[in-house]
Design a protein around this motif. Structure first.
Motif, short mmCIF file in Angstrom:
data_model
loop_
_atom_site.label_atom_id
_atom_site.label_comp_id
_atom_site.label_asym_id
_atom_site.label_seq_id
_atom_site.Cartn_x
_atom_site.Cartn_y
_atom_site.Cartn_z
N ASP A 663 -3.21 6.69 2.27
CA ASP A 663 -2.74 6.09 1.02
C ASP A 663 -1.24 5.78 1.09
O ASP A 663 -0.79 4.72 0.62
N ALA A 664 -0.47 6.70 1.68
CA ALA A 664 0.99 6.49 1.77
C ALA A 664 1.29 5.30 2.67
O ALA A 664 2.17 4.47 2.36
N HIS A 665 0.58 5.18 3.78
CA HIS A 665 0.83 4.05 4.69
C HIS A 665 0.50 2.73 4.00
O HIS A 665 1.26 1.76 4.10
N LEU A 666 -0.64 2.68 3.28
CA LEU A 666 -1.04 1.44 2.64
C LEU A 666 -0.17 1.12 1.43
O LEU A 666 -0.03 -0.05 1.07
N ALA A 667 0.40 2.15 0.82
CA ALA A 667 1.34 1.88 -0.27
C ALA A 667 2.59 1.20 0.26
O ALA A 667 3.16 0.31 -0.38
N ALA A 668 3.01 1.61 1.47
CA ALA A 668 4.20 1.00 2.08
C ALA A 668 3.87 -0.31 2.78
O ALA A 668 4.75 -1.16 2.96
N HIS A 669 2.60 -0.48 3.18
CA HIS A 669 2.18 -1.70 3.89
C HIS A 669 0.90 -2.19 3.22
O HIS A 669 -0.21 -1.94 3.71
N PRO A 670 1.00 -2.89 2.12
CA PRO A 670 -0.18 -3.27 1.34
C PRO A 670 -1.22 -4.08 2.12
O PRO A 670 -2.41 -4.03 1.79
N ASP A 671 -0.79 -4.79 3.12
CA ASP A 671 -1.73 -5.58 3.92
C ASP A 671 -2.32 -4.78 5.08
O ASP A 671 -3.13 -5.32 5.85
N GLY A 672 -1.90 -3.53 5.21
CA GLY A 672 -2.39 -2.71 6.31
C GLY A 672 -1.65 -2.97 7.60
O GLY A 672 -0.66 -3.70 7.65
N GLY A 673 -2.14 -2.36 8.67
CA GLY A 673 -1.53 -2.56 9.98
C GLY A 673 -1.65 -1.31 10.84
O GLY A 673 -2.29 -0.32 10.47
N TRP A 674 -1.02 -1.38 12.02
CA TRP A 674 -1.08 -0.28 12.97
C TRP A 674 -0.11 0.83 12.55
O TRP A 674 1.02 0.55 12.13
#
Length: 898
Positions: A663-674
């Motif tokens: 959740d924290a990663h997707l909050a910082a990168h809304p489009d997702g990624g590695w």
């Protein structure tokens, strides 16, 4: 349940009696309907729900359900045509993982599964929100709601508090719960299909006077096939078609048909469906093709609004051969013969080919359904029908697409325990993901994904209609072999060699015979016979000698099946007919499968009748076909002999923290990624996945200090560059190996910094790994099939060698064993040429933990572990990459229609 659920399209599902209801969140606009729902409720029903007969409580309940969305509270209602049938709510009351649940069902609708269906949907929503426990208070005399909770399939406890009972329901969606949901779904599904497959009255809309029209052809087929119930035609221009009474509209029919065949132009289909729904029709068979997007949506909407099940559109039709019904609503050439094979296809052409092939074999059909574009009724529906119809013992499928593969897998696993389920694996030519971002995604081809599904579900997957018929002939006519050991008997050495080659290529074994068995065979065969495997009985063998030979092999414990390869000769005693009687003359089924290869045979496969109505013997024109069929039978026998696998429990798994990381990663990168290396390592640590010691460095000095800490006894380390989106480090030459001492570490860092400049965000410094076997493990989240776990030989050549196996998650103990033993590199793991086996238990744990991570996190799009170093002392991930995407969890086992 998350807020996005409140905005989603309604979900349609089946009640216990097969009727369709809409399940959706309550909204402020539902207040008047909910108020009416409670106003129409009897005093007794109100008392059981609210512990009093106060209408005020009912009004407050409507107010609460229709209030604006608020954290911790959810309300789902079941409705049909705007009428509320039931309401189920939960409220956490500020608790983190527990919620209070309540249920109300309209008068006259109890015992139809309304409340149970609503609770199932609430359970799915609550689990997605992290709720682990439901509690409910009920009057002790309210046996219906107490029975509802007890029969859910969830672990439930009760505590009596005076006249009330406090129920605690633990939301463990384990196999027991899924099996209970499946059982309820199967009963509802079969009930909903009865008007479609066993209609008491049928009407054909679009049956005209013009010869050659599809509607007229289907009406003729139904009439000529001897349909035993009421049959009507709908045509406003005539009063009779082919002797069948005709009426101007569906509403004008003397009785409401259960099934309406729609064979009108595409533009008229939506209006026809709407008319049928308003008239109370329960099922549609839409053969029309060419619907545009708006027409398709209108057709779907009419079916869901009025609760009609539908086959099609763009299909060949359906047939049910029960002698008491004899419904053949197709436009195929001829009528299928009655029998026990269930057939479901998407392609009408494939359906015709299968029906023709089965007819040539003499295998009758219990029911045939051409699914067409599969807007509603699917292969999963048909498997459940065949499972319970009491007539089907062989299931044949041709599916070009899957709506819910994981639900199909559970159904197929269950049905395949009772009967062979065969399919043509269509769509294998789809190009793989050549431009995939990782080794995992590149390896996860559609073919591999489908094969994993079929293998795990016990479905016999063939590559063509011909191969399917070859396998069906054997599975229909013969007992299953106990293993893959084959004895070949021939009257011509060359034919025996061809058969032996075909068996070996199909993965079958040809074991040598014991001296005792050799003597026994020599005693019954003519002089000059060669007792190897194949057994060359010579051209002089007689019918009696061949019979004695086969009978002796039936008693020999060293083989599991007998393949007899025969050619006609000029000898009077060795004609094809004479020798074939050696196989077909034995009464009853033999204890082991027997099949023949007749090289002069005109058809690819035949079923030859045995004596005394003792069954049939499959005869093949090519040894390769016989060997393929026998290999399929051996695979099925092995699958049946192995108990159903279980998903092992894992220690030291922190799912809550894993969700927080995602959740924290997707909050910082809304489009997702590695994920960056540190976040990736944190996520792997949540699942106890072992990684080689490493450190992150952003400067040259940091790299030197990290190397000093990590260097082993030989003082060597590895340095890898990193920047967002970097996947194939070797191809970018972003790796330095075997670095010794500070000067080499500094030189490596400067080289990476010079070549990649500001693109590089830092480096990973690792200890140099010991020697071992380099493997590959990964997972890719298929949007349709769910997570697919891959395993095989690793290293830089993993994609070139393509030595991979795959299984769908969650992995059972059997799945893990199959993953490890299936690749060609498997012998390396078990020890070869003096080398001991790798730590197989640690390897199993790695795959199970990877599977658990994929099952826990729907956001996990890809995980790529390459290489994974396997040694006798353990298993370590040397390089890991994980990609997340903003995806919400979906419950594949939740009861809902397509």
């Amino acid at each position: 349940m998350t807020d996005d659920l409140l905005e989603r399209s309604p979900v349609h599902a089946l009640l216990a009696d097969g009727t369709t209801v809409c399940i959706r969140p309550a909204t402020p606009g539902d207040h008047d309907r909910l108020k009416l729902f409670y106003d129409e409720m009897s005093s007794e029903n109100l008392r059981l729900r609210f512990f009093s007969v106060s209408r005020r409580s009912a009004g407050m309940a409507a107010d609460r359900a229709c209030a604006p969305a608020r954290p911790g509270y959810r309300a789902l209602l079941a409705e049909t045509r705007g009428r509320v049938l039931g309401l189920a709510e939960y409220d956490t009351g500020g608790e983190k993982d527990a919620a209070e649940i309540s249920i109300a069902v309209a008068d006259g609708l109890h015992h139809r599964g309304v409340g149970t269906l609503l609770v199932e949907h609430l359970v799915s929503a609550a689990c997605a929100d992290g709720i682990t426990t439901f509690t409910a208070d009920a009057l002790s005399e309210n046996r219906e709601v107490l029975r509802l909770f007890a029969d859910l399939g969830l672990r439930t406890s009760r505590r009596f508090e005076g006249p009330e009972t406090r129920c605690t329901i633990h939301l463990d969606e384990d196999d027991a719960y899924l099996s209970a949901v499946e059982s309820r779904g199967r009963s509802a599904d079969v009930a909903s299909l009865r008007p479609l497959l066993c209609p008491e009255a049928v009407a054909v809309v679009g049956a005209g006077r013009t010869p050659g029209s599809v509607g007229r052809a289907i009406l003729h087929h139904i009439h000529a096939g001897g349909y035993t119930r009421r049959l009507f035609a709908v045509n406003p221009s005539v009063t009779s078609v082919l002797g069948v009474p005709c009426y101007p509209s569906v509403s004008a029919l003397p009785r409401t048909p259960d099934l309406v065949v729609v064979a009108v132009p595409a533009a008229a289909v939506p209006a026809t469906a709407e008319e049928c729904g308003k008239a109370g029709v329960r099922a549609l068979l839409v053969v029309t093709s060419g619907l545009d997007a708006d027409q398709a949506q209108a057709l779907r909407s009419a079916c869901r609004t009025y609760g009609m099940r539908m086959v099609g559109p763009n299909c060949l039709g359906i047939s049910h051969t029960d002698p008491d019904l004899r419904l053949d609503a197709t436009f195929a050439d001829g009528h299928p013969r009655p029998g026990s094979a269930g057939v479901a296809v998407q392609s009408g052409g494939i359906g015709i080919a299968l029906l023709d092939g089965l007819s040539r074999l003499g295998i009758g059909v219990s029911s045939f359904v051409s699914l067409g574009d599969k807007y509603d009724v699917s292969g999963n529906d048909m498997l459940q029908w065949w499972e319970t119809d009491g007539r089907t013992d062989l299931a044949l499928l041709h599916l070009e697409s899957f709506g819910n593969p994981r639900a199909f897998s559970r159904t197929a696993r269950r049905v395949a325990r009772r009967m062979p389920v065969l399919t043509v694996d269509a769509g294998r030519s789809v190009a793989g993901r050549r431009a995939a971002a990782s080794h995992t995604a590149a390896a996860a081809t559609p073919t591999m994904t489908r094969r994993a599904l079929f293998t795990q579900a016990g479905v016999t997957a063939t590559s063509s209609v011909g191969e399917l018929l070859e396998a069906a002939a054997l599975l229909y006519s013969q007992t299953l072999p106990e293993g893959n050991r084959v004895a070949i008997v021939t009257n011509a050495g060359g034919a025996g060699v061809l058969a032996a080659d075909a068996c070996a290529e199909a993965g079958l074994a040809l074991p040598p015979f014991t001296p005792t068995m050799i003597d026994e065979l020599l005693a019954v065969l003519p002089d000059g016979a060669a007792i190897g495997n194949p057994i060359d009985a010579t051209a002089a063998v007689t019918e009696e000698q061949l019979t004695d030979c086969v009978d002796a092999l039936m008693e020999y414990p060293g083989i599991d099946a007998v393949l007899v390869a025969l050619v006609p000769t000029a000898l009077a005693t060795a004609t094809g007919d004479n020798l074939m009687r050696a196989l077909t003359g034995a009464p009853g089924r033999r204890s082991k499968p027997v099949l023949a290869v007749c090289l002069e045979q005109d058809l690819p496969v035949k079923l030859l009748p045995a004596a005394d109505e003792g069954g049939t013997i499959p005869a093949y024109a090519e040894p390769q076909a016989a060997a393929r069929a026998l290999a399929h039978a051996a695979d099925r026998a092995a699958w049946l002999a192995r108990p159903a696998g279980t998903v092992p429990a894992l220690d030291d798994v922190d799912t809550e923290r894993a969700h927080a990381i995602a959740d924290a990663h997707l909050a910082a990168h809304p489009d997702g990624g590695w994920l960056d290396p540190r976040t990736c390592a944190d996520l792997l640590a949540c699942y106890g996945i072992p990684q080689i010691p490493w450190a992150w460095a952003e400067t040259e000095e940091d790299a030197v200090r990290a190397a000093g800490r990590l260097q082993g006894a030989d003082g060597r380390v590895v340095m890898k560059a990193h920047w967002p989106g970097l996947v194939h480090k070797s191809e970018e030459r972003a790796v330095h190996l075997d670095l010794r001492g500070e000067p080499q570490v500094r030189a490596a860092f400067r080289d990476l910094e010079t070549r990649f400049g500001n693109l590089m965000t830092g480096v990973v410094v690792q200890s140099l790994a010991r020697r071992g076997t380099e493997l590959f493990a990964g997972v890719v989240q298929d949007e349709v099939f769910g997570p697919l776990v891959l395993f095989g030989l690793g290293g830089t050549a993993t994609e070139i060698l393509a030595d991979h196996a795959a299984r769908l998650a969650p992995l059972t103990d059997h799945d893990v064993h199959d993953l490890i033993t299936s690749p060609r590199c498997a012998p390396l793991l078990f020890g070869t040429r003096g080398n001991g086996p790798v730590d197989l238990e640690a390897l199993e744990q790695l795959l199970l933990r990877l599977s658990r991570m994929a099952a826990d996190l729907p956001q996990l799009a890809e995980a790529d572990f390459n290489p994974v170093l396997a040694t006798p002392g353990g298993v370590t991930v040397l390089d890991a990459r994980v990609r997340l995407l903003p995806r919400r969890p979906q419950d594949p086992y939740l009861r809902r229609l397509r």
